[in-house]
Design a protein around this motif. Structure first.
Motif, short mmCIF file in Angstrom:
data_model
loop_
_atom_site.label_atom_id
_atom_site.label_comp_id
_atom_site.label_asym_id
_atom_site.label_seq_id
_atom_site.Cartn_x
_atom_site.Cartn_y
_atom_site.Cartn_z
N ALA A 155 0.72 -1.55 0.13
CA ALA A 155 0.06 0.17 0.13
C ALA A 155 0.71 1.39 -0.09
CB ALA A 155 -0.35 0.39 1.17
N ILE A 180 -6.54 3.72 -1.46
CA ILE A 180 -6.47 2.88 -1.06
C ILE A 180 -6.31 1.62 -0.20
CG2 ILE A 180 -4.40 1.31 -0.07
CD1 ILE A 180 -2.49 3.67 -2.43
N ASP A 181 -7.11 3.03 1.16
CA ASP A 181 -7.46 2.15 2.25
C ASP A 181 -9.06 1.61 2.27
OD1 ASP A 181 -5.28 2.42 3.60
OD2 ASP A 181 -6.60 3.82 5.04
N GLY A 226 -8.68 0.44 6.87
CA GLY A 226 -7.49 0.39 5.18
C GLY A 226 -5.38 0.13 6.08
N LEU A 272 -3.26 1.81 5.31
CA LEU A 272 -1.86 2.61 5.03
C LEU A 272 -2.70 3.90 6.91
CD1 LEU A 272 -1.87 4.21 1.66
CD2 LEU A 272 -0.46 2.96 2.82
#
Length: 296
Positions: free
Chosen positions: A215, A229-230, A242, A244
């Protein structure tokens, strides 16, 4: 006889925690472990170094226990009785009466080995030592201990009061009887044990760090924002948080240290991304510093 790590068909564990338990280290993880032991019915001693850290450890544990009444996991009428079973003091000697002691000091092999040796010197011969390490070899940590000292890994997860998982980590030759006792203790704390062999990163850290590092690389390469991303993992794979944001909660410095250890032991696929190194160098350690991949 060494214990099997196959947990799929095992019956429920039957073992009661010692009446007296101890925790060495009263930070976020140590106070959470003390909280779990208190709610399981133990008298709990927490040891720290220096008056200031002793006071902070007591405050941390008391805050965690009081929060349990707000979450509905502890009857408010029982609060005073639970807190009355808590003692906080200085140094390993303070933990001498305990039948089980969990060390929860920072993830430094030399430091953990020193405190385990110091505990071995003051505990009764039949007392069990446990390490809360998330990645360091239990066999390595136990190398300086007498052969007859019971040692096992009990890897709790952050935040301990909300997490329901504990990794029980076996060094070579761990007796089946000790594994079953440990499983019973975890069950008594209202959590679920997974039993793993003593290998780098165990099961959870190895997989979790691999996901977290990828990530970070995606963020570094501009694939997507930290938030997106999360969200991809939370919404697409039903992760509660997520990778991160989880790195921020765990601590970027902690994740970096584990990644470096895994890189040394398992190879370059665990090499930390440059972005992670830079953030740690700038003091952007996540929630505890107010800034990591997010601003807290």
């Amino acid at each position: 006889m060494s214990a099997s790590t196959d947990t799929a068909t095992r019956p429920p564990a039957q073992s009661s925690l010692p009446e007296d338990a101890g925790v060495l280290g009263g930070g976020r993880m140590g106070s959470g472990i003390a909280h779990a032991l208190l709610l399981a019915g133990c008298r709990v001693r927490v040891a720290e170094s220096g008056a200031e850290r002793v006071a902070a450890a007591r405050a941390n544990v008391e805050k965690a226990v009081r929060a349990s009444t707000e979450r509905g996991t502890l009857d408010p009428a029982e609060l005073d009785g639970v807190l009355a079973r808590l003692e906080v003091g200085e140094g390993p000697q303070f933990l001498a009466p305990a039948g089980l002691v969990v060390e929860a000091v920072p993830e430094d092999p030399a430091l953990k080995a020193r405190v385990l040796s110091a505990l071995d010197a003051v505990l009764a011969p039949d007392a069990v030592l446990a390490s809360n390490t998330s990645s360091i070899s239990i066999a390595e940590l136990g190398a300086a201990l007498p052969e007859n000292r019971s040692l096992i890994g009990l890897h709790f997860f952050n935040p301990v009061p909300a997490s329901t998982l504990v990794e029980v980590v076996l060094r070579p030759g761990t007796p089946d009887e000790l594994v079953e006792r440990a499983r019973g203790w975890v069950q008594q704390m209202g959590k679920t044990a997974v039993v793993v062999r003593d290998s780098p990163g165990f099961a959870s850290s190895r997989l979790g760090v691999a996901l977290g590092l990828e990530a970070v690389r995606m963020l570094e390469e501009g694939v997507a924002s930290a938030e997106d991303i999360d969200a991809a993992m939370a919404l697409g794979y039903k992760h509660p948080v997520g990778p991160l944001r989880l790195t921020d909660l765990v601590g970027l410095d902690v994740r970096l240290g584990i990644a470096e250890h895994l890189e040394r032991t398992l190879g370059p696929r665990f090499a930390p991304p440059q972005l992670l190194r830079e953030k740690v160098a700038r003091g952007e350690l996540g929630r505890k510093s107010g800034r990591g991949f997010y601003t807290w």
